[in-house]
Design a protein around this motif. Structure first.
Motif: not given
Length: 380
Positions: A25-42
């Motif tokens: 998971l740590a290796i995957k998190m080097l690249f992904r997600p490609y864009e920021a994710r939001y929950i509401g405005n956070r």
């Protein structure tokens, strides 16, 4: 006892799974997600991945790394001075030049194709004419500021000095021969009669003294005798020497009003260009034209050119690389890469190492599970 072993094995399996998944998971998190994710405005923490988040900084660092550590002037210079590399470049250049020199196409056709000339013959004549004319005009401007003595070779000046006395003798001989001839005698008689006629009474009185003899018969022998005297020869020699000495200290620019230098330059240029074998040269194939020099071109000229080009590039590589702004080029290229492409590039290089990291996480997790299982067993 069996329950203890099962517990320890279970702890080892759980630890291995957790360790492996955590590292993966740590290796995957080097690249992904490609864009920021939001929950509401956070914004969801740890989005986007590390590399997408730092792509601009990564581009700058990659550009700096390439220039400072990978593609350095020192490294390229060492490669260019490597004997094997130089020999390879010379052999490659010789092969390409030999292939070109073996072409059966005429030089005219090659110039039409390679240089995009419509009529190579006319263009060659124009270029030759322009070159020769410019050189001649430049030389004429330079010579105009010099005296004749500084232009004529010393050997020629010596010959002229030695020829003055024989030339004076030649003048006297020619004049004497003319006066002694019937034509000269008639001309002399005409001149005497005209002279006396212009003097009126004085001329008539002189004619009275030569009633039975023509005056020219008296003047002609005396004039011939006078021309044979050494004093007359010395006078002519002195005159010629004076004129020659004055000519030697005269600058050519003083003849501008008497000589059209532009016309002379144009005539000389035309004569030289007409003598150039341009038409014959254009009809030759490249092979025919270079046959006498082919071996020298391949074995001597090409290695010299390659060596000279290599030395020039080596000596000027640092400023050339600075002018190319390689760091900016690399930075710009990396910025155009998609994150997926960057991920693919990194994984293509380090996929095996990332797998080993995942396996290592599983092994460490298993060891931790083993230790935990042993501790739980001892406490229980």
């Amino acid at each position: 006892m069996s329950s203890i072993i099962i517990t320890v094995l279970f702890m080892i399996a759980i630890g291995a799974i957790i360790g492996g998944l955590t590292n993966s998971l740590a290796i995957k998190m080097l690249f992904r997600p490609y864009e920021a994710r939001y929950i509401g405005n956070r914004k969801v923490p740890f989005t986007p991945g590390l590399i997408p988040k730092r792509r601009d900084e990564l581009a700058v660092q990659l550009g700096r790394m390439v220039v400072e550590h990978l593609l350095t002037a020192e490294g390229i210079q060492q490669k260019m001075h490597d004997p094997v590399f130089k020999r390879t470049m010379i052999e490659y250049a010789q092969k390409e030049v030999l292939h070109l020199l073996e072409s059966d196409e005429s030089i005219e056709d090659l110039m039409k194709k390679g240089l995009h000339m419509q009529d190579p013959r006319d263009e060659m004549r124009m270029k030759a004419s322009s070159y020769i004319s410019d050189k001649l005009e430049s030389k004429m401007v330079e010579l105009k500021q010099k005296e004749v003595a500084h232009i004529l070779p010393d050997r020629l000046q010596t010959k002229v000095d030695e020829a003055i006395e024989p030339f004076a003798d030649l003048i006297l001989t020619k004049v004497s021969d003319y006066i002694a001839s019937n034509e000269g005698k008639d001309k002399l008689s005409f001149m005497i009669d005209r002279y006396l006629a212009d003097r009126g009474t004085l001329g008539s009185m002189i004619n009275m003294f030569f009633t039975n003899t023509r005056l020219v018969d008296k003047v002609q022998p005396e004039l011939l005798r006078l021309l044979k005297q050494k004093d007359i020869q010395n006078v002519i020699i002195t005159m010629l020497e004076k004129e020659w000495n004055e000519l030697k200290v005269t600058k050519l620019e003083s003849f501008d009003d008497k000589v059209d230098t532009k016309e002379i330059v144009a005539e000389i240029t035309s004569l030289i260009v007409d003598e150039l074998p341009i038409d014959h040269f254009m009809q030759l194939s490249l092979t025919e034209a270079v046959t006498p020099y082919k071996e020298r071109i391949i074995e001597d000229f090409v290695p010299r050119i390659v060596d000279a080009a290599g030395n020039y590039l080596s000596n000027n590589l640092q400023p050339l690389m600075e002018q190319m702004h390689l760091e900016e080029i690399v930075k710009g290229q990396v910025e155009t890469f998609s994150v997926g492409r960057i991920e693919e590039m990194v994984l293509s290089i380090s996929r095996r190492e990332f797998k080993m990291i995942t396996y290592l996480g599983a092994v460490l997790g298993g060891l931790i599970g083993l230790v935990q299982g042993v501790i739980i067993t001892l406490i229980g």
